[in-house]
Design an enzyme around this catalytic site. Structure first.
Site, PDB file in Angstrom:
ATOM      1  N   HIS A  16      87.302 -58.658  35.779  1.00 38.40           N
ATOM      2  CA  HIS A  16      86.582 -57.420  35.453  1.00 38.40           C
ATOM      3  C   HIS A  16      87.088 -56.939  34.099  1.00 38.40           C
ATOM      4  O   HIS A  16      88.087 -56.215  34.007  1.00 38.40           O
ATOM      5  CB  HIS A  16      86.816 -56.378  36.560  1.00 38.40           C
ATOM      6  CG  HIS A  16      86.038 -55.107  36.378  1.00 38.40           C
ATOM      7  ND1 HIS A  16      85.670 -54.309  37.448  1.00 38.40           N
ATOM      8  CD2 HIS A  16      85.566 -54.474  35.282  1.00 38.40           C
ATOM      9  CE1 HIS A  16      85.003 -53.260  37.002  1.00 38.40           C
ATOM     10  NE2 HIS A  16      84.940 -53.331  35.682  1.00 38.40           N
ATOM     11  N   HIS A  18      85.383 -55.825  30.249  1.00 34.50           N
ATOM     12  CA  HIS A  18      84.260 -55.635  29.320  1.00 34.50           C
ATOM     13  C   HIS A  18      84.769 -55.980  27.935  1.00 34.50           C
ATOM     14  O   HIS A  18      85.685 -55.316  27.439  1.00 34.50           O
ATOM     15  CB  HIS A  18      83.783 -54.183  29.355  1.00 34.50           C
ATOM     16  CG  HIS A  18      83.358 -53.726  30.722  1.00 34.50           C
ATOM     17  ND1 HIS A  18      82.045 -53.725  31.120  1.00 34.50           N
ATOM     18  CD2 HIS A  18      84.083 -53.292  31.785  1.00 34.50           C
ATOM     19  CE1 HIS A  18      81.963 -53.289  32.378  1.00 34.50           C
ATOM     20  NE2 HIS A  18      83.197 -53.019  32.800  1.00 34.50           N
ATOM     21  N   HIS A 196      78.803 -53.202  39.394  1.00 35.91           N
ATOM     22  CA  HIS A 196      79.717 -52.075  39.556  1.00 35.91           C
ATOM     23  C   HIS A 196      79.131 -51.186  40.660  1.00 35.91           C
ATOM     24  O   HIS A 196      77.943 -50.825  40.601  1.00 35.91           O
ATOM     25  CB  HIS A 196      79.792 -51.245  38.275  1.00 35.91           C
ATOM     26  CG  HIS A 196      80.626 -51.843  37.181  1.00 35.91           C
ATOM     27  ND1 HIS A 196      80.438 -53.103  36.695  1.00 35.91           N
ATOM     28  CD2 HIS A 196      81.666 -51.307  36.477  1.00 35.91           C
ATOM     29  CE1 HIS A 196      81.332 -53.334  35.730  1.00 35.91           C
ATOM     30  NE2 HIS A 196      82.087 -52.258  35.574  1.00 35.91           N
ATOM     31  N   GLU A 199      82.567 -46.882  42.229  1.00 34.37           N
ATOM     32  CA  GLU A 199      83.608 -46.409  41.293  1.00 34.37           C
ATOM     33  C   GLU A 199      83.531 -44.884  41.353  1.00 34.37           C
ATOM     34  O   GLU A 199      84.406 -44.221  41.900  1.00 34.37           O
ATOM     35  CB  GLU A 199      83.335 -46.932  39.878  1.00 34.37           C
ATOM     36  CG  GLU A 199      84.332 -46.439  38.826  1.00 34.37           C
ATOM     37  CD  GLU A 199      83.957 -46.852  37.379  1.00 34.37           C
ATOM     38  OE1 GLU A 199      82.795 -47.214  37.145  1.00 34.37           O
ATOM     39  OE2 GLU A 199      84.844 -46.770  36.495  1.00 34.37           O
TER      40      GLU A 199
HETATM   41  N1  HPA Z   1      82.159 -48.488  34.728  1.00 34.26           N
HETATM   42  C1  HPA Z   1      80.891 -48.561  34.344  1.00 34.26           C
HETATM   43  N2  HPA Z   1      80.517 -49.035  33.168  1.00 34.26           N
HETATM   44  C2  HPA Z   1      81.447 -49.490  32.342  1.00 34.26           C
HETATM   45  C3  HPA Z   1      82.774 -49.446  32.687  1.00 34.26           C
HETATM   46  C4  HPA Z   1      83.160 -48.944  33.951  1.00 34.26           C
HETATM   47  O1  HPA Z   1      84.329 -48.865  34.349  1.00 34.26           O
HETATM   48  N3  HPA Z   1      83.454 -49.964  31.623  1.00 34.26           N
HETATM   49  C5  HPA Z   1      82.545 -50.310  30.696  1.00 34.26           C
HETATM   50  N4  HPA Z   1      81.324 -50.033  31.126  1.00 34.26           N
HETATM   51 ZN    ZN Z   2      83.913 -52.053  34.471  1.00 33.85          ZN
END
Ligand code: HPA
Ligand code: ZN
Length: 336
Positions: A16, A18, A196, A199
């Site tokens: 995970h 980016h 995702h 979160e």
């Molecule tokens: N959540 C959602 N989008 C994102 C994240 C994240 O933690 N990091 C980069 N884009």
């Molecule tokens: Zn992320």
């Protein structure tokens, strides 16, 4: 017991990450200069001072603004190379990297520029550092499903370079169900799927990711503990969760690392992993995430072994390659 040297030496997989979130302030300034782009910050210190987030959205606003300095193939190459070098220092052996094409194509940077720069760096990282890789293309969920579909179409000529598709950006108000058709199409084209979910968003988003998007893994997923039926499903099917401890504290999903539920996820028998998400913004690469989580939650040597083994098992590597990494991991654990 202090497990710092163990954490440092064991082989790791990062699932995970980016790539745009590895843009360090120094590189942001350098690329702004190289591409003659005016930043709203006058110095590296000013950039760092801005990294005080109150939630996901306040982070994303700054993160998308930072990504504007990425314009040329060489920029994407340099960004990815710098990340791989840093990951190698943490003994990372395999990476599965997200990229957000829409952040760039929206600014008239070609899809080919983005993917060619990233992919070339990944190939060079594999030959020079021995780090294997997979690329995951994420759709921005704050944009429409038809935008995502157009992005998927644009990606098809580069299919051999992309292993899976994912879903990121502003979660609340943008449930996975909005993207069912896009993910159906992606799976028909042979892509694996991740998303995702959970979160900031509720457990229902995790159910949707599983049932509607048919994901292989859930990115974050930490809010699953609010729904015990969901926990049972995730445990039964050993659906991996790519947990990002430092990110969760920076974006105030948990107030402190001591309050993070990572240890509870393991105690429920879930396939949790540790990852860095956007390390340039959240104060630490993967090794730091392991170390800080270990200290805050008093994770045992066995917990660390489970978390690293989970990451190899949860990867998109072949079974033979997973086994090869796990044998190396087991050896490193024994010789500790
Ligand atoms: N959540 C959602 N989008 C994102 C994240 C994240 O933690 N990091 C980069 N884009
Ligand atoms: Zn992320």
């Amino acid at each position: 017991m202090d497990l710092k040297s163990l954490i440092q030496r064991i082989p790791k997989a990062e699932l995970h990450l980016h790539i745009e979130g590895t843009l360090e302030p120094e590189m942001m300034m350098a690329l702004a200069h190289r591409n003659r782009i005016k930043l709203r910050y006058a110095s590296v210190d000013e950039i760092r001072d801005a990294y005080d987030f109150s939630d996901l959205q306040t982070f994303l606003d700054i993160y998308y603004a930072g990504a504007q300095v990425l314009r040329e193939k060489q920029d994407f190459y340099d960004l990815t190379s710098a990340y791989l070098k840093r990951a190698a220092e943490d003994n990372v052996r395999h990476v599965e990297i997200f990229f957000d094409p829409q952040t760039h194509t929206e600014r008239d940077v070609d899809f080919a520029t983005v993917i060619d720069g990233i992919h070339r760096a990944l190939q060079d990282g594999q030959s020079q550092l021995g780090i294997t890789f997979r690329l995951i293309m994420c759709f921005l969920r704050h944009l429409s499903a038809s935008d995502a579909l157009a992005t998927l179409e644009e990606a098809l000529p580069f299919k051999d370079k992309i292993h899976a598709v994912g879903l990121d950006s502003s979660e609340v108000g943008h449930p996975p169900s909005r993207f069912v058709h896009v993910f159906d199409r992606a799976r028909k084209e042979g892509f694996l799927t991740v998303a995702h979910a959970g979160e900031e968003g509720p457990p229902s988003y995790i159910w949707e990711a599983l049932d509607l998007l048919k994901v292989e893994r859930v990115d974050h997923g930490v809010r699953c503990l609010e729904d015990l039926l969901l926990v049972a499903r995730l445990a039964d099917e050993q659906i991996p969760l790519t947990v990002c401890p430092l990110s969760n504290v920076k974006l105030r999903v948990f107030d402190t690392l001591e309050q993070h539920n990572l240890k509870l996820l393991l105690q429920h028998g879930l396939c949790a992993t540790i990852n860095s998400d956007d390390p340039a913004y959240f104060g630490g690469y993967i090794g730091e995430n392991y170390l800080r989580a270990q200290r805050a939650l008093n994770l045992s040597e066995a917990d660390i072994h489970t978390l690293t083994r989970n990451a190899f098992n949860a990867s998109f590597l072949s079974d033979a390659d997973k086994q090869r990494h796990i044998v190396d991991l087991d050896r490193a654990m024994i010789s500790f």
